[in-house]
Design a protein around this motif. Structure first.
Motif, PDB file in Angstrom:
ATOM      1  N   ALA A   1      40.002  33.502  37.487  1.00 19.86           N
ATOM      2  CA  ALA A   1      40.780  32.361  37.978  1.00 19.86           C
ATOM      3  C   ALA A   1      41.876  32.834  38.925  1.00 19.86           C
ATOM      4  O   ALA A   1      42.156  32.192  39.948  1.00 19.86           O
ATOM      5  N   PHE A   2      42.501  33.957  38.607  1.00 19.00           N
ATOM      6  CA  PHE A   2      43.548  34.518  39.448  1.00 19.00           C
ATOM      7  C   PHE A   2      42.996  34.872  40.830  1.00 19.00           C
ATOM      8  O   PHE A   2      43.592  34.520  41.861  1.00 19.00           O
TER       9      PHE A   2
ATOM     10  N   LEU B   1      51.722  32.729  38.280  1.00 21.58           N
ATOM     11  CA  LEU B   1      52.355  31.754  37.391  1.00 21.58           C
ATOM     12  C   LEU B   1      51.335  30.756  36.863  1.00 21.58           C
ATOM     13  O   LEU B   1      51.332  30.421  35.666  1.00 21.58           O
ATOM     14  N   MET B   2      50.455  30.261  37.735  1.00 19.08           N
ATOM     15  CA  MET B   2      49.446  29.289  37.309  1.00 19.08           C
ATOM     16  C   MET B   2      48.519  29.886  36.245  1.00 19.08           C
ATOM     17  O   MET B   2      48.198  29.245  35.241  1.00 19.08           O
ATOM     18  N   VAL B   3      48.100  31.124  36.483  1.00 16.69           N
ATOM     19  CA  VAL B   3      47.188  31.778  35.536  1.00 16.69           C
ATOM     20  C   VAL B   3      47.911  32.108  34.241  1.00 16.69           C
ATOM     21  O   VAL B   3      47.337  31.996  33.147  1.00 16.69           O
ATOM     22  N   PHE B   4      49.179  32.497  34.345  1.00 15.36           N
ATOM     23  CA  PHE B   4      49.952  32.806  33.142  1.00 15.36           C
ATOM     24  C   PHE B   4      50.054  31.580  32.239  1.00 15.36           C
ATOM     25  O   PHE B   4      49.884  31.673  31.019  1.00 15.36           O
TER      26      PHE B   4
ATOM     27  N   TRP C   1      42.619  23.182  32.921  1.00 10.97           N
ATOM     28  CA  TRP C   1      43.877  23.555  33.561  1.00 10.97           C
ATOM     29  C   TRP C   1      43.663  24.023  34.999  1.00 10.97           C
ATOM     30  O   TRP C   1      44.315  23.547  35.924  1.00 10.97           O
ATOM     31  N   HIS C   2      42.744  24.942  35.193  1.00 11.70           N
ATOM     32  CA  HIS C   2      42.548  25.494  36.533  1.00 11.70           C
ATOM     33  C   HIS C   2      41.881  24.485  37.469  1.00 11.70           C
ATOM     34  O   HIS C   2      42.110  24.538  38.686  1.00 11.70           O
TER      35      HIS C   2
ATOM     36  N   TYR D   1      33.916  22.802  41.617  1.00  9.44           N
ATOM     37  CA  TYR D   1      32.533  23.163  41.292  1.00  9.44           C
ATOM     38  C   TYR D   1      32.337  24.675  41.394  1.00  9.44           C
ATOM     39  O   TYR D   1      31.770  25.317  40.501  1.00  9.44           O
ATOM     40  N   PHE D   2      32.816  25.262  42.481  1.00  8.12           N
ATOM     41  CA  PHE D   2      32.674  26.713  42.650  1.00  8.12           C
ATOM     42  C   PHE D   2      33.530  27.483  41.648  1.00  8.12           C
ATOM     43  O   PHE D   2      33.134  28.551  41.167  1.00  8.12           O
ATOM     44  N   LEU D   3      34.699  26.950  41.321  1.00  9.89           N
ATOM     45  CA  LEU D   3      35.532  27.589  40.310  1.00  9.89           C
ATOM     46  C   LEU D   3      34.821  27.635  38.969  1.00  9.89           C
ATOM     47  O   LEU D   3      34.784  28.685  38.301  1.00  9.89           O
TER      48      LEU D   3
END
Length: 674
Positions: free
Chosen positions: A17-18, A65-68, A93-94, A160-162
């Protein structure tokens, strides 16, 4: 083993995700530049590459920060609760993060067209605006009905790709047995010992990785990059492209927090009149500036200087000039000026704030530090503050030139200066220099450029305001090559200062700034013997002592007047002052008897007003204290009168903040139109 395996898999998912977010933010940054590529005409390729590099470093912090946040509510919780639905929470979340950043990117395009900026304080101002008009404008002028559905469609594709990335197979662990078995793909066998070793390694690695991301590909503040120092290029577009939308919103948040903390934002007309009275102003006046109108009594200097040079040194505290530190020679040039019969100084002079921009705001507006960041306020671009330094110097017949060792777009400084009665703004953008750092050019290069300018304009009456930058992290000047005697200073250090190389390098930069400033003063004085010099600092409180020091050592900055016509006995040894008193002081030094000016405080020449304040400190008759500690402060019995004065100063400080808030947020008029 199950908890260990869950954590290893969760960590891999978080890293995926990062990486996705970093790539996404970089793609948005490149697309932003392509949309406005017409503004890149004449921009060097190296500057575009630098933009992408600075932006990447800054986006490490945003993505981190978002990933944390996602990891805390998924991976970390699952470590404690193995049945926790971590994968589902992580996906939700992501997906939300990707959707939000995509919508922000689509909104940034028209926003930049309107404000020539990424998200800024105008976003907050828009909250109080006519929403129907804003919505109609968005539909009619900026294709809101097309952009919004398109943003959601693009976000759906990206999500979708994420999700496909998050569904890719991860490495997992199984407990190693004594017999050799064939393991499934992306599976590895570990013993209990190896599992504990891996956990220990992660305990060491993850905090280091967190710090590296937190400081944007660095391990400390000196090498860090933030929204405040990201404006390093000569193009406004490139400087705004460095900020991703997360950082731009963070800029809005910090600026708005300063605004919300301001005293007096909900003042009534009756209340502001009361505050004007506390400050000794005219409560019957129609405007703030009329309320504080004053007249020059008698000019202190009979011969007017051809040019006036005010130097505000970066982090230029008074402590190297104090008896316990003066032997180090860090401020030898300032010491020479103090010893001259043609100099006068205020021994206790408070800085306007804890940062460079608050200090500049104080001098350019002549108002108190109310945490407003006047350089971001609309009122600051409508009219020039009559209480400000630029207005007064122009009234005295001087051309006004502002010199900054950094870059024009930092904190909107260039536009702000020109809006506040300065004729010219000059900075590192137009100076050729071989060394420097993220904050700008070396002081030496800045002073050489100014000296050349003065030589070319020696027949003009000019006021120069100079803001230096070199005495600031990351301390990149080779001070030894400039003449700093490191070993001599090291051998003379008092117990309160560490003798390590890092501290000595910092001390060397203070010496360097003072040294090149002194050489500059000498050269200008040779060119223009009648020149008047004013030496001060923007703030102190940055240098770290080994032990606790008194407020004078930590917080006070110099205030030195030097030049022909300056008299040694102008100020007594216990004199105190603050920046908003300098402006009326110059009027009393140089103005014509009876000449009017506006100032919320008396000049430093007023013998009946020996008190001062800034954002957090008070000073009176040479004594210092903290405003919020006045009621708790214990002073000797013979200083009880000082404590009473301190309580009066606290009322004045609050009144000044409220008057400032009114003037900056509501305008000059005192009467509110019904």
């Amino acid at each position: 083993m199950k908890r260990f395996n869950n954590f290893i898999i969760g960590l891999q998912q978080d890293l995926k995700a990062f990486a996705f977010l970093i790539i996404l933010l970089m793609v948005f940054r490149i697309l932003f530049l392509l949309v406005f590529k017409s503004q890149l005409a004449g921009v060097a390729t190296v500057d575009i590459v630098a933009t992408l590099w600075y932006g990447f470093r800054l986006s490490l912090k945003t993505a981190g920060l978002m990933v944390f946040i996602g990891a805390v509510f998924s991976t970390i919780v699952q470590l404690l609760l193995p049945c926790w639905p971590a994968a589902k929470i992580r996906r939700y979340w992501h997906s939300l993060v990707v959707c939000v950043f995509t919508i922000l990117f689509f909104a940034r395009i028209p926003y930049y067209k309107i404000f020539n900026s990424g998200f800024n304080m105008m976003l907050i101002n828009g909250i109080h605006d006519d929403w129907q008009a804003i919505l109609a404008t968005g539909v009619e002028e900026y294709q809101l009905l097309l952009r919004l559905p398109l943003a959601f469609a693009v976000a759906a594709v990206l999500i979708y790709f994420l999700l496909r990335l998050l569904r890719t197979k991860n490495w997992s662990a199984v407990k190693q047995t004594g017999t050799a078995v064939s393991l499934p793909e992306k599976t590895f066998a570990v013993t209990t010992k190896k599992m504990y070793c891996a956990c220990a390694a992660l305990v060491v690695f993850l905090p280091l990785f967190f710090v590296f991301i937190r400081f944007g590909a660095s391990f400390n503040y000196a090498g860090s990059i933030s929204w405040e120092n990201a404006a390093r290029l000569n193009s406004n577009l490139l400087n705004e492209a460095v900020l991703d939308d997360g950082q731009a919103l963070y800029r809005v948040y910090i600026s708005n927090r300063c605004l919300r903390e301001t005293a007096g934002t909900n003042l009534t007309q009756a209340e502001i009149v009361k505050q004007i009275s506390i400050l000794g102003g005219d409560p019957q006046a129609a405007t703030i500036e009329q309320a504080f109108s004053k007249k020059v009594v008698q000019a202190k200097m009979q011969q007017k200087p051809q040019q006036i040079v005010m130097i505000m040194g970066e982090s230029y505290g008074v402590w190297p000039l104090l008896p316990e530190f003066v032997q180090l020679g860090l401020a030898a040039e300032s010491e020479k000026l103090l010893q001259s019969p043609h100099s006068a100084s205020v021994n206790t002079f408070l800085a306007h704030g804890t940062g460079t921009m608050p200090a500049i705001n104080g001098y350019l507006t002549g108002l108190a530090d109310a945490y407003l960041y006047e350089n971001y306020q609309p009122e600051s671009y409508k009219t020039g503050y009559a209480t400000g330094l630029g207005k007064m110097m122009k009234d005295l017949g001087y051309k006004t030139v502002f010199w900054y060792g950094g870059f024009k777009d930092w904190q909107n400084l260039g536009d702000f200066v020109l809006a506040q009665n300065f004729d010219e703004f000059r900075c590192a953008d137009e100076i050729k220099y071989a060394e420097g750092d993220a904050w700008g050019c070396p002081d030496e290069a800045l002073f050489e450029h100014i000296e050349q300018y003065i030589g070319e304009h020696r027949e003009e009456k000019i006021f120069h305001f100079i803001m230096t930058t070199s005495n600031h992290p990351p301390y990149t000047i080779d001070v030894a090559a400039k003449g700093f005697d490191k070993e001599r200073v090291k051998n003379m250090l008092p117990d309160s200062i560490a003798g390590d190389d890092e501290t000595l390098n910092e001390l060397g930069h203070f010496w360097y700034s003072d040294h090149v400033m002194g050489l500059f003063v000498q050269k200008v004085e040779q060119k223009i013997p009648s020149a008047l010099f004013i030496i001060t600092g923007d703030h102190s409180e940055r240098f770290s002592f080994k032990r606790a020091e008194d407020l004078r050592t930590l917080s006070v900055v110099p205030m030195i007047f030097y030049g022909q016509g300056v008299e040694k006995d102008w100020f007594q040894a216990n004199k105190v002052g603050c920046p908003i008193q300098l402006i009326p002081t110059l009027m009393e030094m140089l103005g014509q008897p009876g000449q009017e000016y506006a100032s919320i405080l008396p000049s430093l020449f007023d013998e009946h007003f020996n008190k001062a304040f800034n954002h957090r400190l008070w000073a009176c008759d040479g004594t210092l204290g903290e405003l919020d500690q006045i009621d708790k402060q214990e002073l000797p019995a013979d200083q009880s009168k000082v404590l009473q004065k301190a309580q009066d100063i606290k009322k004045m400080a609050l009144a000044a903040k409220k008057v400032t808030a009114w003037r900056v947020l509501k305008g000059n008029a005192i009467k509110i139109r019904q």
